[in-house]
Design a protein around this motif. Structure first.
Motif, PDB file in Angstrom:
ATOM      1  N   LEU A 146     -11.525 -11.860  23.175  1.00  0.00           N
ATOM      2  CA  LEU A 146     -11.780 -13.032  23.576  1.00  0.00           C
ATOM      3  C   LEU A 146     -10.428 -13.217  22.506  1.00  0.00           C
ATOM      4  O   LEU A 146     -10.550 -12.709  21.168  1.00  0.00           O
ATOM      5  N   THR A 147     -10.081 -14.647  22.536  1.00  0.00           N
ATOM      6  CA  THR A 147      -8.461 -14.769  21.489  1.00  0.00           C
ATOM      7  C   THR A 147      -8.581 -16.455  21.559  1.00  0.00           C
ATOM      8  O   THR A 147      -9.052 -17.414  22.678  1.00  0.00           O
ATOM      9  N   ALA A 180     -16.950 -19.754  24.405  1.00  0.00           N
ATOM     10  CA  ALA A 180     -17.824 -20.169  22.681  1.00  0.00           C
ATOM     11  C   ALA A 180     -17.863 -19.159  21.227  1.00  0.00           C
ATOM     12  O   ALA A 180     -17.373 -18.880  20.336  1.00  0.00           O
ATOM     13  N   ALA A 181     -17.910 -18.385  22.071  1.00  0.00           N
ATOM     14  CA  ALA A 181     -17.938 -16.690  20.785  1.00  0.00           C
ATOM     15  C   ALA A 181     -17.047 -17.220  20.040  1.00  0.00           C
ATOM     16  O   ALA A 181     -17.318 -16.756  19.060  1.00  0.00           O
ATOM     17  N   ALA A 182     -15.837 -17.095  20.128  1.00  0.00           N
ATOM     18  CA  ALA A 182     -14.325 -17.047  19.387  1.00  0.00           C
ATOM     19  C   ALA A 182     -14.412 -18.625  18.925  1.00  0.00           C
ATOM     20  O   ALA A 182     -13.931 -18.146  17.163  1.00  0.00           O
ATOM     21  N   GLU A 183     -14.827 -19.712  19.383  1.00  0.00           N
ATOM     22  CA  GLU A 183     -15.512 -20.795  18.601  1.00  0.00           C
ATOM     23  C   GLU A 183     -16.341 -20.537  17.856  1.00  0.00           C
ATOM     24  O   GLU A 183     -16.150 -20.986  16.061  1.00  0.00           O
ATOM     25  N   GLY A 184     -17.161 -20.084  17.255  1.00  0.00           N
ATOM     26  CA  GLY A 184     -18.088 -19.713  16.579  1.00  0.00           C
ATOM     27  C   GLY A 184     -17.602 -19.160  16.054  1.00  0.00           C
ATOM     28  O   GLY A 184     -17.696 -18.804  13.988  1.00  0.00           O
ATOM     29  N   PHE A 185     -16.616 -18.305  15.961  1.00  0.00           N
ATOM     30  CA  PHE A 185     -16.141 -16.995  14.633  1.00  0.00           C
ATOM     31  C   PHE A 185     -15.736 -17.340  14.125  1.00  0.00           C
ATOM     32  O   PHE A 185     -15.570 -17.678  12.397  1.00  0.00           O
ATOM     33  N   PHE A 186     -14.291 -18.653  14.277  1.00  0.00           N
ATOM     34  CA  PHE A 186     -13.563 -19.494  13.824  1.00  0.00           C
ATOM     35  C   PHE A 186     -14.968 -20.721  12.771  1.00  0.00           C
ATOM     36  O   PHE A 186     -14.468 -20.981  11.576  1.00  0.00           O
ATOM     37  N   GLY A 187     -15.742 -21.147  13.453  1.00  0.00           N
ATOM     38  CA  GLY A 187     -16.415 -22.032  12.632  1.00  0.00           C
ATOM     39  C   GLY A 187     -17.419 -20.538  12.088  1.00  0.00           C
ATOM     40  O   GLY A 187     -17.642 -21.169  10.552  1.00  0.00           O
TER      41      GLY A 187
END
Length: 452
Positions: A294-295, A389-396
């Motif tokens: 993911l990116t 969502a997984a990338a957004e979760g990492f940023f969170g």
């Protein structure tokens, strides 16, 4: 309309049971509140009580109701006093707590000849005086306990441990049985609480370890992570309940505070070219490393400048495969990051690379790198962040644990880059995750024999 017996029953509930006007009317179903106020005021006990002589419990209840927003006039009508008295009680309770409402009128007073004391024998008189002396002593010690634990406490709500302190202070003077009876405390409860007080805080050492771990984690770890860290401590592992850790963190105020800010920047620049299909369909799981990547790009607003982070995340275990930080969200950032990620692949590995519809992933350079290295492109639907969502979760997680609630004043771009690099190294190598059996991505891969 109402018999004398009806009037007596209603007024007795008010004076002997300490019930309010409203509660008496609710229980009996009669009369009106205004009528009951008149009955109470015409009763000899009301005159004997004297103006403003109300029980402490009555004053506290009235003050709390007034502070909660009820009309002082309505409260006063139920209690049987003036609205100005209710206002005064509320002011005292707000500034000094229950202690502010205590006065000589609240304390037990010696009996007068009119109370029938002249008919008592000498032994009975002595016993009654001793009982009154005990009541005064209990009130005095209760006030001392309240001053230690805070003026907001209510004497009627003393804990068993606080009652035990009162008993310990008076037992030598009045005897244990008499004081226990006055405090309403069972003998077994008293001895149990006394042993607890003598033993002290059995979690004192654990509290300190939890504080150290919480600070070590940058004040972002929750109770589950702290609990896992205690069990995984190589030098001194500790088996303790999750509930105990959660309670201690609550008592010590060790709560992660996250400052979430709205996203003010977007890489979406419109449909520049034909978008590939969404091959992931929100299933961010992979059976092996380098199967699904993911990116995305996120922005950091610093002290006088902005910068952008572009990472590649492996869905197998959440490892950050490669990343680039740039003062400009340009093609060099995203394409350089992708080349760094491709350099980690082994022969035969050709992952799917999933992204949103940002312009970085629509440029010719990005498409060429994917084609040259056998990467399969996948894209989210337009304006649909859950598709990535997984990338957004990492940023969170990154911003909660590393960026938000930190002082970045005077931090240069180079210094920020160094700190970010240190955090991402920690994220890969030492930050444990529940989904990986409380291991970091590197530790997890080592446990599976995937890396040396």
């Amino acid at each position: 309309m109402f018999s004398d017996e009806d009037r007596r029953r209603a007024v007795d509930l008010y004076f002997t049971q300490g019930m309010t006007i409203r509660k008496v009317v609710a229980r009996l179903g009669y009369p009106s509140e205004g009528a009951l106020v008149n009955w109470v005021r015409s009763d000899p006990r009301y005159e004997r009580a004297g103006k403003g002589s109300y029980t402490l419990e009555c004053k506290v209840r009235a003050a709390r109701r007034a502070l909660a927003g009820e009309s002082p006039t309505a409260v006063a009508r139920e209690v049987g006093c003036r609205a100005t008295s209710v206002c005064q009680w509320a002011r005292l309770y707000e500034s000094e707590g229950t202690l502010g409402l205590m006065s000589a009128r609240n304390a037990p007073t010696p009996a007068t000849p009119g109370d029938g004391m002249e008919a008592c024998g000498e032994d009975e008189l002595r016993a009654r005086l001793e009982a009154l002396r005990l009541e005064n002593a209990v009130l005095r010690e209760t006030i001392k306990v309240l001053k230690v634990d805070g003026p907001r406490h209510d004497p009627a709500e003393l804990t068993n441990r606080e009652r035990t302190r009162v008993v310990d202070a008076l037992r030598d003077e009045f005897g244990l049985d008499a004081v226990l009876g006055s405090m309403g405390l069972a003998r077994s409860t008293y001895y149990y609480q006394r042993a607890v007080i003598k033993a002290g805080d059995k979690y004192a050492g654990l509290r300190e370890r939890i504080r150290v771990l919480f600070e070590k984690g940058g004040r972002v770890w929750g109770y589950r992570t702290i609990h896992a860290m205690l069990r995984r401590d190589g030098a001194d592992p500790l088996a303790v309940s999750e509930k105990v850790v959660r309670r201690i963190m609550g008592e010590e105020g060790l709560r992660p505070v996250y400052l979430r800010k709205p996203k003010a920047w977007s890489s979406y620049k419109g449909e520049l070219s034909l978008a590939p299909a969404n091959l992931v369909e929100r299933d961010f799981h992979a059976e092996r490393p380098n199967e699904l990547w993911l990116t995305d790009v996120t922005q950091f607003t610093m002290d006088g400048y902005k910068c952008w982070l572009s990472p590649v995340i492996d869905c197998f275990d959440g490892m950050v495969v490669a990343w680039r930080l740039s003062p400009s969200p340009d093609a060099a950032m995203s394409e350089g990051m992708l080349l760094d990620a491709v350099a980690t692949l082994r022969d035969g590995e050709h992952p799917i690379i999933h992204s949103d519809r940002g312009c970085h992933y629509r440029w010719a350079g990005w498409i060429r790198i994917c084609a040259d290295n056998g990467l399969t492109r996948s894209m989210s639907a337009k304006g649909c962040s859950p598709d990535n969502a997984a990338a957004e979760g990492f940023f969170g997680r990154l911003k909660n644990e590393f960026f938000h609630c930190r002082d970045w004043k005077g931090v240069t771009y180079e210094q920020f880059h160094e700190r970010l690099a240190a955090y991402l190294t920690h994220y890969n190598e030492t930050r444990i995750k529940k989904s990986l059996g409380w291991q970091s991505p590197v530790q997890y891969r080592k446990s599976l024999g995937l890396v040396a």
